[in-house]
Design an enzyme around this catalytic site. Structure first.
Site, PDB file in Angstrom:
ATOM      1  N   LYS A 151      10.667  -2.564   3.892  1.00 56.70           N
ATOM      2  CA  LYS A 151      10.305  -2.339   2.486  1.00 56.70           C
ATOM      3  C   LYS A 151      10.984  -3.401   1.616  1.00 56.70           C
ATOM      4  O   LYS A 151      12.128  -3.785   1.882  1.00 56.70           O
ATOM      5  CB  LYS A 151      10.772  -0.941   2.086  1.00 56.70           C
ATOM      6  CG  LYS A 151      10.284  -0.438   0.730  1.00 56.70           C
ATOM      7  CD  LYS A 151      10.735   1.012   0.509  1.00 56.70           C
ATOM      8  CE  LYS A 151      10.305   1.570  -0.840  1.00 56.70           C
ATOM      9  NZ  LYS A 151      10.754   2.967  -1.034  1.00 56.70           N
ATOM     10  N   SER A 187      10.380   9.464  -0.684  1.00 58.49           N
ATOM     11  CA  SER A 187       9.638   8.197  -0.652  1.00 58.49           C
ATOM     12  C   SER A 187       9.255   7.699   0.734  1.00 58.49           C
ATOM     13  O   SER A 187       8.400   6.822   0.853  1.00 58.49           O
ATOM     14  CB  SER A 187      10.431   7.103  -1.370  1.00 58.49           C
ATOM     15  OG  SER A 187      10.233   7.203  -2.758  1.00 58.49           O
ATOM     16  N   SER A 198       7.381   6.176  -2.474  1.00 59.89           N
ATOM     17  CA  SER A 198       7.155   4.798  -2.846  1.00 59.89           C
ATOM     18  C   SER A 198       7.086   3.825  -1.671  1.00 59.89           C
ATOM     19  O   SER A 198       6.783   2.654  -1.875  1.00 59.89           O
ATOM     20  CB  SER A 198       8.285   4.352  -3.773  1.00 59.89           C
ATOM     21  OG  SER A 198       9.525   4.398  -3.074  1.00 59.89           O
TER      22      SER A 198
END
Lengths: 557, 527
Positions: free
Chosen positions: B76, B195, B171
């Site tokens: 990420k 997330s 996210s």
């Protein structure tokens, strides 16, 4: 805004005059009428005023000043409080900056064990209670030399609390009148230092040096138990000596390793405390005392003229000798304190609470540190007084000058002279020469060994006291010569030949029958004249006490 | 080969059926073909090929570094990667190239993993859709799956198919999409309020949030320090366990990691289901919960019961306060953490130079999106001296109550909690953006957030496809630091439910005209 600036600068100029005026009238410290006070709410009667209470111009009522201090001492450690960067004064700009110090996103603080130990040592030396659990907080404000936008400090639960510091101030006219006072210590907290901003005004640029950012600080908060600049300066000096003895901070004010903020207010004794102002960034003991005394005087003047004191932050202008409001600190700051989530609570142990099988590298034992505390200045002075029969004020002077105690001890080691003699020579003659030429002890041209040898010559009466002074002056001037060399070169040794001396005495008496007559008539001063004449005849190489003995014997025979 | 699990492909590498370079190239070409998913912000092609080459040398010499050697992974874009741009999907960090690797990234590289790139997210991980990053939204690979497309055709709405793509959740949507679309075998996400688990559920992959303190956060650009945990996204529970084994343990650079050493482990096959006690928190039966998710949830409970486990209803009484409590704590830490982005040391800096303050203000206005700015504003409000007691302190107390709810339940003999991960399956983007980020985050984190407050391990496991042909995930929550036990149970469950593999061959064919994708002749997407 411009109007405000003009008004402030006018105010500043007026105060310069006031300050100079005050200084000339009251001499050192420029103190005004103050009554000292011990503790909040306690009557001021118990304390002897430092300087006679001055009635205000409008008459009757006295003013009392209240001074508290916040002292930031840079911890003497190899690396910073939360990062592995080195700590080093005057390194090239931004050469000692880790990713954490520059607040690169994702970096985390890792607590430096040495800094924690330094805080515990300092806390113990200042008679504090060491909190076995303390916490870290973030204090937020935007400033260019604070890269993270917050400082990690200990606001809620600091590492040490409730201590006290004893210090001495001279009272009365004679410096020998020393009085011991105590100031309470509210807390000691660990926190990060900020970086440095250098304002390049012509180019309207600000340059940032992050070498200092993240260096460990001990914030020592002194309760408002002081009442004038001299008290504050003395307390700071004592703290400085303690930190240096512990080795927890070099505490050099000129290098910024010790920085002092003072909180000052005035009120009428028996009435509630007044509104306080804070004077920031005082970087010498002298300026600290001056700034505080100026500020006290300013506040009294404001109040007596029906104005109000604003709760504001002021800075001290050492050239003008006055305090002024700090423009960038205007407006109320809300630091939005928050627990630092990346550091678990700091846990300390004592021998009783030490978990069994704990890794000594992972835990800090307060008792272990306590047992290894070095000797503190108070104890050192006590020992000097006991061991050498020294006066208390002499013990203070010895410790207050950097390196003087060591010099003294080295002289003592190598000389047979009486300690009192050594003390007197070190404090009067040696220190006098240093002060006159504005030198530090380690810059002295006279070594401890040379002074010891000189005192040995004096002790075995090889030279007279006045000759010793001459030798000392010569030692100061011509580096490398030994006292014995100087004595023989200048022919300063005392006459050891008793018969020769008797012959000289005889000749002098014969040459001055009138003086001899005076003496016989009972004029006690006449003998001094004869002694002087004999000394002159021997080129000051004879011991006056021996001369006196011979003369008296001859006259009475 | 690409559709296989990490363990399978690792075996293939060891046996020489495929070389790390071949594997890396296949993944790179698939990343290019699925570029329209917007799963990656940066594809580190050169670095990846070089790492693959190194790995290949090691395999040839017989010096493999273990199960991860030569395995393509994605990270990420809120983890620091040395010499690879790390943006947090924000203008503020566009062009920011960190000089160091996050500990978890370094650990992956030390084990020979091949870093394919940095995945997309909501700006600074603030969101639950992966729709609010400066590089645009991430598209859910299931939007293009055979399973979903066939269902939609039956309904024959006549809408424009391509405008109806689904969100990934967030996210960590980029990481979930990257794993779901077979462009890598494992990906790192971050999990502050769900997330990692939320997009895992929406993308039909396993999303694991370890216990707080088990895995280092050093190098993870923080959202909420006291809740952030690096998350692991994989195609099966076993793979998550392998990656966890590589990442877990004390990090001298993160003082909140556990001191005790953690050894790598493999999950044994779980045989003692009849000794288990499964808790079903009654407060999680929210009115907004879709009937389909609810039905899978109870089917799962029945499954455990039928295998002899004790399944009981439990209560987590303070659950309903979790959202508002999280809002206060999250925004406060955000306000603090974002203070460092002032344009001085790194990142975006505006052109205004009237004064330092003006520069700060303009830099931050230009650098942050509305969501970030909004959270900074409310966080600073909560931290004001006059509000601190009423908001922050209270929220901390509520957080403790929420954490205690879990402690009480686990102390009563419950081994693991079984809950939904999300309210429903993934929704179309156009549907999702009808609500603002704050509302969405509040709704979507409802089952996942409390776990972060308590620091517990939790894993979302894909269970089945909904009527629409979209994945639905269920969540297991374990005791603190009993991550292995949790994964063991999840693995048993995963084996029972046999979640179908995403059918993307059609996507490649369908989209080839739209997205100029060459035919994937050499890549098998089916197991």
């Amino acid at each position: 805004m411009a109007a405000l600036v003009v008004r402030l600068s006018c105010l500043g100029k007026r105060w310069v005059l006031a300050c100079i005026d005050g200084g000339s009238r009251h001499g050192r410290g420029a103190a005004i009428g103050l009554t000292s006070r011990r503790k909040r709410g306690q009557s001021s009667v118990a304390q002897q005023p430092l300087i006679a209470v001055q009635k205000s111009r409008k008459g009757e009522r006295e003013w009392a000043a209240v001074v508290g201090l916040e002292i930031h001492a840079q911890i003497s450690s190899n690396s910073k409080l939360f990062s592995g960067s080195q700590v080093h004064f005057a390194a090239p700009p931004n050469s000692l900056v880790s990713f954490f110090d520059a607040s690169l996103p994702g970096t985390l603080p890792v607590l430096n064990r040495r800094c924690v130990e330094a805080a515990v040592m300092t806390g113990l030396a200042l008679n504090c209670r060491i909190n076995k659990k303390s916490l870290f907080d973030r204090k937020h404000y935007f400033y260019a030399d604070l890269p993270a936008g917050y400082q990690i400090t200990q606001q809620r639960l600091p590492i040490a609390v409730n201590g006290c510091l004893a210090y001495s101030v001279s009272v009365g006219k004679k410096p020998s009148q020393v009085s011991t006072r105590t100031v309470r210590i509210k807390q000691i907290q660990l926190e990060q230092d900020s970086g440095k901003s250098l304002h390049d005004e012509p180019r309207s640029q600000t340059l940032i040096d992050l070498n200092r950012a993240g260096v460990g600080l001990l914030e020592v908060v002194l309760e408002p138990d002081m009442s004038c600049g001299e008290e504050a300066a003395s307390a700071v000096r004592e703290l400085q000596l303690i930190l240096q003895a512990l080795g927890t901070s070099q505490a050099n004010m000129a290098e910024g390793q010790l920085r002092v903020d003072a909180n000052i207010s005035v009120h009428h004794p028996g009435e509630p405390l007044g509104v306080r102002t804070e004077v920031k960034n005082l970087n010498s003991a002298r300026f600290l005392a001056k700034a505080i005394d100026f500020e006290i005087k300013r506040q009294i003047h404001e109040l007596e003229n029906g104005r109000k004191i604003l709760n504001e932050t002021r800075s001290f202008d050492d050239k003008l000798g006055c305090t002024m409001p700090m423009r960038d600190k205007e407006g109320k700051q809300d630091y939005r304190f928050m627990p630092e989530p990346n550091l678990p609570p700091l846990l300390l142990y004592d021998t009783a609470s030490l978990p069994p099988g704990a890794d000594p590298q992972q835990v800090i034992n307060i008792d272990w540190i306590r047992e290894r505390l070095p000797e503190l200045p108070g104890k050192t002075r006590e020992k000097l007084i006991q061991q050498y029969g020294m006066l208390p004020e002499h013990s203070f002077t010895l410790l207050n000058e950097v390196g003087l105690l060591e010099f003294f001890q080295n002289v003592i080691k190598e000389t047979r002279a009486e300690p009192k003699k050594v003390t007197s020579w070190v404090l009067n003659i040696f220190l006098g020469f240093l002060k006159q030429q504005n030198l530090a002890v380690n810059e002295s041209p006279v070594t401890p060994s040379a002074l010891a040898e000189l005192l040995n010559l004096l002790d075995r009466k090889a030279i007279s006291s006045s000759a010793a002074r001459q030798v000392f002056e010569e030692l100061w001037r011509s580096k490398g010569k030994t006292p014995s060399q100087i004595v023989s070169e200048k022919k300063l040794e005392l006459m050891q030949d008793q018969e020769a001396l008797e012959r000289v005495c005889h000749t002098v008496m014969e040459g001055h029958p009138q003086v001899v007559m005076d003496m016989k008539r009972g004029n006690p001063r006449a003998i001094n004249k004869l002694i002087g004449l004999v000394r002159k005849a021997t080129l000051s190489r004879a011991d006056p006490t021996v001369i006196k003995e011979i003369l008296e014997r001859k006259l009475s025979s | 080969m690409l559709g296989r699990t990490l363990r399978e492909v690792s075996t293939a590498l060891k046996q020489g059926h495929i070389t790390p370079t071949e594997l890396c190239q296949k993944c790179l070409s698939l990343i290019k073909k699925t570029k329209f998913l917007n799963a990656y912000i940066t594809v580190s092609e050169e670095v990846a090929l070089k790492q693959a080459e190194e790995s290949e040398k090691r395999y040839k010499k017989g010096h493999s570094l273990g199960d991860l050697d030569g395995i393509p992974v994605a990270v990420k874009d809120n983890f620091s990667t040395s010499s690879i741009e790390t943006t947090c999907a924000s203008n503020m960090l566009k062009g920011y190239v960190p000089p160091y690797n996050a500990t978890v990234v370094q650990k992956l590289l030390d084990k020979g993993a091949v870093l394919m790139g940095k995945t997309n997210l909501d700006e600074f991980a603030m969101g639950s859709g992966s729709t609010d990053g400066v590089f645009g939204p991430v598209k859910n690979p299931w939007s293009y799956s055979k399973q979903y497309r066939e269902k939609r055709k039956q309904k024959a709405h006549g809408e424009n198919e391509d405008s109806n793509w689904l969100i990934t959740g967030g996210s960590s949507g980029g990481s979930a999409a990257a794993v779901a679309a077979f462009t890598c075998f494992a990906a790192l996400g971050s999990d502050t309020g769900g997330s990692t688990r939320n997009p895992a559920a929406h993308c039909g992959v396993v999303g694991f949030k370890p216990s707080y303190g088990l895995v280092s956060r050093h190098g993870l650009i923080p959202l909420v320090n006291s809740m952030d945990v690096p998350g692991i996204l994989t195609r099966c529970v076993d793979d998550a366990a392998i990656v966890l084994g590589m990442l877990a343990g004390h990090d001298p650079k993160d003082s909140t990691t556990i001191q005790d050493p953690v050894k790598p482990f493999t999950l044994p096959t779980f045989a003692d289901v009849n000794k288990l006690c499964i808790g079903i928190p009654k407060e999680y039966l929210a009115p907004e919960l879709s009937s389909e998710v609810r039905s899978f949830w109870s089917k799962a409970a029945n499954l455990f019961e039928s295998e002899g486990a004790k399944v009981i209803e439990v209560s987590l009484p303070h659950t309903s306060y979790s959202i508002v409590c999280y809002h206060v704590l999250c925004t406060s830490e955000v306000a603090s953490n974002m203070a460092r982005f002032d344009g001085l040391e790194y990142g975006h800096r505006c052109d205004i130079n009237v004064s330092t303050e003006a520069m700060y203000a303009a830099t931050r206005r230009e650098g942050f999106n509305d969501v970030v700015r909004g959270r900074i504003l409310s966080g600073n409000f909560f931290l004001l001296k006059e509000n601190y007691e009423n908001y922050f302190i209270k929220a901390q107390k509520v957080r403790r109550l929420i954490a205690n709810d879990f402690v009480n339940v686990f102390n009563s003999g419950v081994d693991v909690l079984l809950t939904p991960t999300t309210l429903s399956e993934a929704v179309p983007y156009l549907e999702f953006i009808k609500e603002d980020n704050r509302t969405r985050s509040a709704q979507d984190d409802i089952f996942t957030q409390a776990v972060n407050m308590a620091g517990l391990p939790a894993v979302s496991v894909p269970v089945a496809l909904s009527n629409q042909g979209l994945p639905i995930g269920l969540q297991f929550i374990g005791r603190a630091f009993c991550d292995q036990q949790l994964l063991k149970i999840a693995k048993w469950f995963e084996k029972q439910v046999q979640f179908p593999v995403i059918q993307l061959q059609e996507l490649m064919d369908d989209c080839s005209s739209d997205f100029e994708i060459e035919k994937l002749s050499s890549v098998s997407l089916k197991q």
